[in-house]
Design a protein around this motif. Structure first.
Motif, PDB file in Angstrom:
ATOM      1  N   SER A 233      15.367  -5.049  43.359  1.00 32.19           N
ATOM      2  CA  SER A 233      16.424  -4.065  43.591  1.00 32.19           C
ATOM      3  C   SER A 233      15.843  -2.836  44.257  1.00 32.19           C
ATOM      4  O   SER A 233      16.389  -2.311  45.239  1.00 32.19           O
ATOM      5  N   ASN A 234      14.708  -2.373  43.730  1.00 24.52           N
ATOM      6  CA  ASN A 234      14.026  -1.228  44.337  1.00 24.52           C
ATOM      7  C   ASN A 234      13.532  -1.559  45.731  1.00 24.52           C
ATOM      8  O   ASN A 234      13.616  -0.744  46.654  1.00 24.52           O
TER       9      ASN A 234
ATOM     10  N   ALA B  27      14.282  -5.891  38.680  1.00 24.05           N
ATOM     11  CA  ALA B  27      14.279  -4.465  38.996  1.00 24.05           C
ATOM     12  C   ALA B  27      13.459  -4.178  40.246  1.00 24.05           C
ATOM     13  O   ALA B  27      13.852  -3.374  41.097  1.00 24.05           O
TER      14      ALA B  27
END
Length: 487
Positions: free
Chosen positions: A274-275, A271
């Motif tokens: 991705s950020n 995550a």
């Protein structure tokens, strides 16, 4: 709308009491992806600014005096027209500003939200009644328009960042002089002018004056412009703040950023990367909230760097008008060369190039750099390009110190599975916005937005903050009968 010769109404003109020839000449509208000339805009000079300021001063009082429901109707109509003209706005955002389609879509939607919110501003409470120690006295405290607001808007989100100031300033009874950047004067200026004209805004209340530094300077210095709302670089913002201070003129400054993405040892790396990719590479990194520093705990730094580099290598760079692309062009050659120099300088100083690092004209590959230290320019400077420098830390205290070592203080993000730990770090950061388990490129139209330090002077945009920014206050006291003093 077009003229009889097939050219748009804005061709080689400015908007000031309708479309007019400019005294400052004209400038070509260039597509950064191809270099093609898409049209020609008028450039305003000091003479045009003076004429517009005088016109706005005459029109403002009548606009402010309109019943609130009539002012609100203009914004409801403008939001409706923006939806109907979405394809035109999208096309110009992609071609003139180099935006990819999804970014242009988001910007249009966010601008519609701005207009919808501003339709409600005229009906908000405009004051309070305070008690008095004087028998028979009533104290009224009310908000009143500032007068004429000068809005100087940038090229990176030209529609939204113009409308973020233009719409609330107008809604609260002010007149506006909008100076869009000449690199985005169609999507960020001409189309806005026509939108409000067709929505029923009275003539003379909004003027659109494209140009460069000289045009902006004329707007800032004009005595009939009572407030400046500026979004742009810190260097220019300092100059504007100095001028406004000497003139005792209100100013709202939303400036640059060198925003940190903090990844703790317990973060979800999938995550977080991705950020990190979204925050670093969206719109070629040409965002004031870009994730320009990736601060990663040593225990997960290799995993973060490897996965972020994989994401970068999967992104397609190309002309967003010609077909789908994740990244479009850098806005101009000067900026592309600056980004390239920062990357090369970092590698020369010992950083590892993990992805990207090359460019083809204005197209720059998304770049990931490892082993970046706080002494490197790529760590200290605002990059404004698709570059993700990774710096490691060993403790929460060190991470906080690295974030706060920058004079900028716009936005930050913290990734952790322990939300309370993330909140504790957020409360120690000298930034105007902090996002837990997200990335720093965030904006919600109803939430006050702004930075600290070199990222702004405390001015805020959004929701109730608009009432504070775009009005001034007046105290009116009333005695039931005249008071008699002992003199």
């Amino acid at each position: 709308m077009s003229t009889t010769d097939g050219l748009p109404d804005w061709h080689a003109r400015i908007f000031s009491q309708g479309w007019q020839s400019s005294s400052g000449g004209t400038s070509p509208v260039r597509e950064p992806a191809t270099g093609a000339v898409l049209g020609e805009i008028g450039i305003a000079d000091a003479t045009d600014v003076d004429s517009a300021a005088r016109s706005a001063s005459k029109a403002q009082a009548a606009w402010a005096a309109l019943p609130f429901d009539q002012r609100a109707a203009v914004f409801r109509r403008a939001e409706q027209l923006l939806a109907e003209r979405a394809a035109e706005f999208q096309r110009w955002n992609v071609r003139e500003a180099g935006s990819i389609g999804p970014k242009a879509d988001w910007e249009l939607h966010a601008t519609r939200e701005q207009l919808s919110m501003c339709a409600a501003l005229p009906m908000q409470a405009i004051g309070q009644i305070f008690p008095s120690s004087m028998p028979g006295r009533t104290n009224y405290w009310r908000r009143v328009p500032i007068g004429t607001v000068g809005v100087i808007a940038p090229w990176n989100f030209p529609l939204l960042l113009a409308m973020r100031s233009v719409a609330p300033a107008l809604a609260l009874g002010n007149a506006v002089l909008l100076k869009p950047d000449a690199q985005s004067a169609v999507i960020g200026g001409a189309l806005i002018a026509q939108l409000f004209a067709d929505a029923g805004l009275p003539a003379g209340v909004l003027h659109v004056l494209p140009g460069g530094p000289a045009t902006g300077d004329a707007v800032v210095r004009h005595p009939l412009v009572h407030m400046i709302s500026f979004t742009g670089s810190t260097a220019v913002g300092r100059t504007i703040g100095e001028l406004c201070g000497r003139m005792l003129k209100k100013c709202a400054l939303e400036l640059g950023g060198n925003n940190a993405m903090v990844v703790l040892d317990d973060a979800d790396i999938e995550a977080a990367t991705s950020n990190g990719a979204w925050g670093a590479f969206l719109h070629q990194g040409q965002i004031c909230m870009q994730a320009g520093r990736h601060l990663v705990h040593r225990s997960v730094a290799d995993a973060y760097a490897r996965r972020l580099a994989e994401r970068a290598n999967q992104l397609h760079v190309g002309d967003p008008h010609a077909g789908p692309a994740h990244l479009g062009p850098i806005i101009n050659e000067k900026q592309a060369a600056r980004v390239e120099a920062l990357v090369r300088g970092a590698v020369a100083d010992g950083a590892r190039l993990l992805a990207g690092g090359s460019r083809d004209g204005l197209f720059f590959r998304p770049t990931v750099l490892g082993d970046v230290t706080a002494r490197m320019a790529v760590f200290a400077d605002e990059i404004f390009g698709p570059v993700a420098p990774i710096t490691v830390f060993d403790s929460d205290d060190e991470a906080v110190a690295l974030v706060n070592s920058s004079p900028y203080g716009l936005a930050a993000a913290v990734h952790t599975r322990n939300v309370q730990r993330g909140m504790a770090i957020a409360h120690r950061l000298h930034t105007g916005m902090v996002h837990i388990n997200d990335q720093p490129v965030n904006n919600e139209f109803h939430v006050p937005f702004g930075g600290m330090g070199s990222s702004g002077n405390g001015g805020r945009f959004g929701g109730p903050a608009n009432l504070e920014e775009f009005t001034q206050t007046q105290w009116v006291s009333v005695m039931d009968t005249p008071i008699t003093y002992p003199f």
